[in-house]
Design an enzyme around this catalytic site. Sequence first.
Site, PDB file in Angstrom:
ATOM      1  N   SER A  24      -5.609 -31.247 -11.710  1.00 27.30           N
ATOM      2  CA  SER A  24      -4.666 -32.344 -12.010  1.00 27.30           C
ATOM      3  C   SER A  24      -3.665 -32.628 -10.887  1.00 27.30           C
ATOM      4  CB  SER A  24      -3.855 -32.054 -13.265  1.00 27.30           C
ATOM      5  OG  SER A  24      -4.647 -31.595 -14.291  1.00 27.30           O
ATOM      6  N   TYR A  52      -3.413   9.636  -0.483  1.00 26.04           N
ATOM      7  CA  TYR A  52      -3.486   9.370   0.938  1.00 26.04           C
ATOM      8  C   TYR A  52      -2.484   8.290   1.365  1.00 26.04           C
ATOM      9  CZ  TYR A  52      -4.999   9.411   5.609  1.00 26.04           C
ATOM     10  OH  TYR A  52      -4.984   9.557   6.965  1.00 26.04           O
ATOM     11  N   LYS A  78      -2.511  -2.493   7.725  1.00 28.70           N
ATOM     12  CA  LYS A  78      -2.744  -3.935   7.772  1.00 28.70           C
ATOM     13  C   LYS A  78      -1.741  -4.712   6.932  1.00 28.70           C
ATOM     14  CE  LYS A  78      -4.779  -3.111   9.935  1.00 28.70           C
ATOM     15  NZ  LYS A  78      -5.117  -1.874   9.208  1.00 28.70           N
ATOM     16  N   GLY A 100      18.802  -6.426  -0.468  1.00 24.22           N
ATOM     17  CA  GLY A 100      18.925  -7.818  -0.895  1.00 24.22           C
ATOM     18  C   GLY A 100      17.656  -8.624  -0.953  1.00 24.22           C
ATOM     19  N   TYR A 140       1.957   0.995  14.492  1.00 24.11           N
ATOM     20  CA  TYR A 140       0.926   0.779  13.494  1.00 24.11           C
ATOM     21  C   TYR A 140       1.282   1.442  12.164  1.00 24.11           C
ATOM     22  CZ  TYR A 140      -3.401   1.022  10.961  1.00 24.11           C
ATOM     23  OH  TYR A 140      -4.347   0.915   9.982  1.00 24.11           O
ATOM     24  N   ASP A 153       0.885  -1.169   0.000  1.00 18.49           N
ATOM     25  CA  ASP A 153       0.000   0.000   0.000  1.00 18.49           C
ATOM     26  C   ASP A 153       0.918   1.213   0.000  1.00 18.49           C
ATOM     27  OD1 ASP A 153      -1.541   2.178   0.660  1.00 18.49           O
ATOM     28  OD2 ASP A 153      -2.590   1.211   2.327  1.00 18.49           O
ATOM     29  N   ASP A 166      -2.863  -7.065   4.953  1.00 18.96           N
ATOM     30  CA  ASP A 166      -3.613  -7.215   3.700  1.00 18.96           C
ATOM     31  C   ASP A 166      -2.960  -8.253   2.786  1.00 18.96           C
ATOM     32  OD1 ASP A 166      -5.379  -5.351   4.659  1.00 18.96           O
ATOM     33  OD2 ASP A 166      -4.420  -3.686   3.625  1.00 18.96           O
ATOM     34  N   TYR A 177      -4.211  -0.069  17.325  1.00 18.47           N
ATOM     35  CA  TYR A 177      -3.920   1.016  18.267  1.00 18.47           C
ATOM     36  C   TYR A 177      -5.103   1.184  19.190  1.00 18.47           C
ATOM     37  CZ  TYR A 177      -6.091   3.666  14.367  1.00 18.47           C
ATOM     38  OH  TYR A 177      -6.887   4.097  13.345  1.00 18.47           O
ATOM     39  N   ASP A 204      -8.015  -7.194   1.167  1.00 19.02           N
ATOM     40  CA  ASP A 204      -7.818  -5.878   1.787  1.00 19.02           C
ATOM     41  C   ASP A 204      -8.602  -5.824   3.087  1.00 19.02           C
ATOM     42  OD1 ASP A 204      -6.718  -3.327   1.969  1.00 19.02           O
ATOM     43  OD2 ASP A 204      -8.506  -2.388   1.106  1.00 19.02           O
TER      44      ASP A 204
HETATM   45  C1  F6R Z   1      -6.374   1.237   6.399  1.00 22.51           C
HETATM   46  C2  F6R Z   1      -7.534   0.976   7.224  1.00 22.51           C
HETATM   47  C3  F6R Z   1      -8.388   2.103   7.625  1.00 22.51           C
HETATM   48  C4  F6R Z   1      -7.681   3.125   8.495  1.00 22.51           C
HETATM   49  C5  F6R Z   1      -8.635   4.250   8.912  1.00 22.51           C
HETATM   50  C6  F6R Z   1      -7.918   5.345   9.671  1.00 22.51           C
HETATM   51  O1  F6R Z   1      -6.039   0.166   5.608  1.00 22.51           O
HETATM   52  O2  F6R Z   1      -7.798  -0.133   7.545  1.00 22.51           O
HETATM   53  O3  F6R Z   1      -9.545   1.627   8.274  1.00 22.51           O
HETATM   54  O4  F6R Z   1      -7.118   2.520   9.623  1.00 22.51           O
HETATM   55  O5  F6R Z   1      -9.228   4.807   7.770  1.00 22.51           O
HETATM   56  O6  F6R Z   1      -6.884   5.809   8.879  1.00 22.51           O
HETATM   57  P1  F6R Z   1      -5.990   7.082   9.263  1.00 22.51           P
HETATM   58  O7  F6R Z   1      -5.420   6.811  10.619  1.00 22.51           O
HETATM   59  O8  F6R Z   1      -4.964   7.095   8.169  1.00 22.51           O
HETATM   60  O9  F6R Z   1      -6.890   8.282   9.247  1.00 22.51           O
HETATM   61 MG    MG Z   2      -5.031  -2.230   2.377  1.00 21.81          MG
HETATM   62 MG    MG Z   3      -3.949   2.527   3.012  1.00 25.00          MG
END
Ligand code: F6R
Ligand code: MG
Ligand code: MG
Length: 364
Positions: free
Chosen positions: A241, A90, A230, A103, A227, A11, A232, A346, A131
Site C-alpha cells: 500500500s 564463546y 563484523k 544516553g 577488530y 553478538d 552483521d 586483520y 550474519d
Molecule cells: C565471527 C567470524 C568468524 C571469526 C573466526 C575466528 O563473526 O566471522 O569467522 O572471525 O571464527 O574467530 P576467533 O578469532 O574468535 O577465533
Molecule cells: Mg555475527
Molecule cells: Mg561472534
Amino acid sequence: MRTTISVIKADIGSLAGHVKVPRELLDVCGDSLSRALKRGIIKDFHVTSCGDDIDLIIAHNKGVDSSVVHELAWRIFRAAANLAKERHYYAAGQDLLVEAFSGNIRGMGPGIAEFEFQERPSEPIIVFACDKTSPSAFNLPFFKIFADPFNSAGLVIDPKLHGGFKFEVHDVKQAKRIFLGCPEELYDLLALIGVSSRYLIKRVFRKDGEIAAVVSTERLSQIAGRYVGKDDPVAIVRTQSGFPATGEALEAFVMPQLVPGWMRGSHRGPLMPVAQRDAHPTRFDGPPRAMALGFQVSDGKLLGPADLFDDVAFDESRRMALEISDYMRSHGPFEPHLLSPEELEYTTLPQVVERLKKRFEPIE
Ligand code: F6R
Ligand code: MG
Ligand code: MG
C-alpha cells in the site's frame, strides 16, 4: 497513532564458536523485555537471532534515539553477556565495547535500525537480519527494491510508487551524508553505492517524506579501533500500500550477491537467504546469511512473525549460493575471495612485508 520500531542487535556470546546464540541467552533477553512490557515501557517485542547475533525487535512509542529504549537494550545485553561470561560461551561480551551506558546505544558496540511512523490502517514490515557480512550488503538489494523497475513492478505500474524514492547515503570515510532522489539521480546514486566499502544506504524515504526503510550502519571496527567482529547488519522495510510489495522486497535477495564478511571478516562470499532455523553459519563460518521476518504492526503490537525466506521459491538461490561458495572457496587465500588489504579485518601483511623488506630489490 505513531509507533517506533527499534531493532537492536549485538553478538554477546555464542555456542561452539561464532555459530549460534544459545537458547538461555535469548531467554534472558525475552524475560527482561517481558518485564519492560508489563511495566508499560514498551508496547511489544520479539527476540530472535541470526547466527551469533541477538536481535531485539522492539515496538514502542518513545520515538527514535529514545534513551529509555536504548538503555533497556543495553542493560539486557549486559545481563545476557554476564551469563555468557559465567558459562564461558564463546566471545562473551564481544560487542559491548564500553562499561557504562551514556544516553544512546550508538557508538557503544551494538547495531541499531529504527524508525517511527504513523501506522497505516494495515502496516506490514520486514525485519532483515544478517550474519557474517557488513551493512554494505543492503546497498544492492535496497537499490533493487526502491529504484529498479526490473525488480519492483510497482515503480512502473503503481501510481503510489511511480514518483520514486529518496536515498540517504552515508560516506563512512568522511562521516558525511547525501540525499539522492530516484529515478532522476539514479546514475549518481549507483556511482556512489556501487563502491559499497565506502558509501552505504542508511535510509530510504518516499518522495512525500514517509520513511520506507532503515539499515544499521554502525562500524564496529572503526568504533573499537581494532577488530571486534563484523557489523552483521539488520534493516527494516515497510511494505505494501504505497511501499514496495513484500514480494518485491524479498525478490531483491534472490540473486546471492557477493558480500564481504565471511571467515574472519576477511573473505567475500554469497549472501544466502535462509529461514531462521538455517541461520547458523558453519561452513568456513559461513557462507553469509540473510533472514527476513515479516510482522504486522497493529496498534503498537507486533503480530507474527512470518519467516519469509522459508519458502521453496528461494531453494534455487540457496543452491546457487552453495555453488558460488564452492567456487569462491577454491580461490583459497587469493583475491577476490580474500578482501583487499584496506578491507581486511586483520592481516599479517605488514609484518610479512616488514620482515622481507631488506630482501626487496629494485626491478632491472
Ligand atoms: C565471527 C567470524 C568468524 C571469526 C573466526 C575466528 O563473526 O566471522 O569467522 O572471525 O571464527 O574467530 P576467533 O578469532 O574468535 O577465533
Ligand atoms: Mg555475527
Ligand atoms: Mg561472534
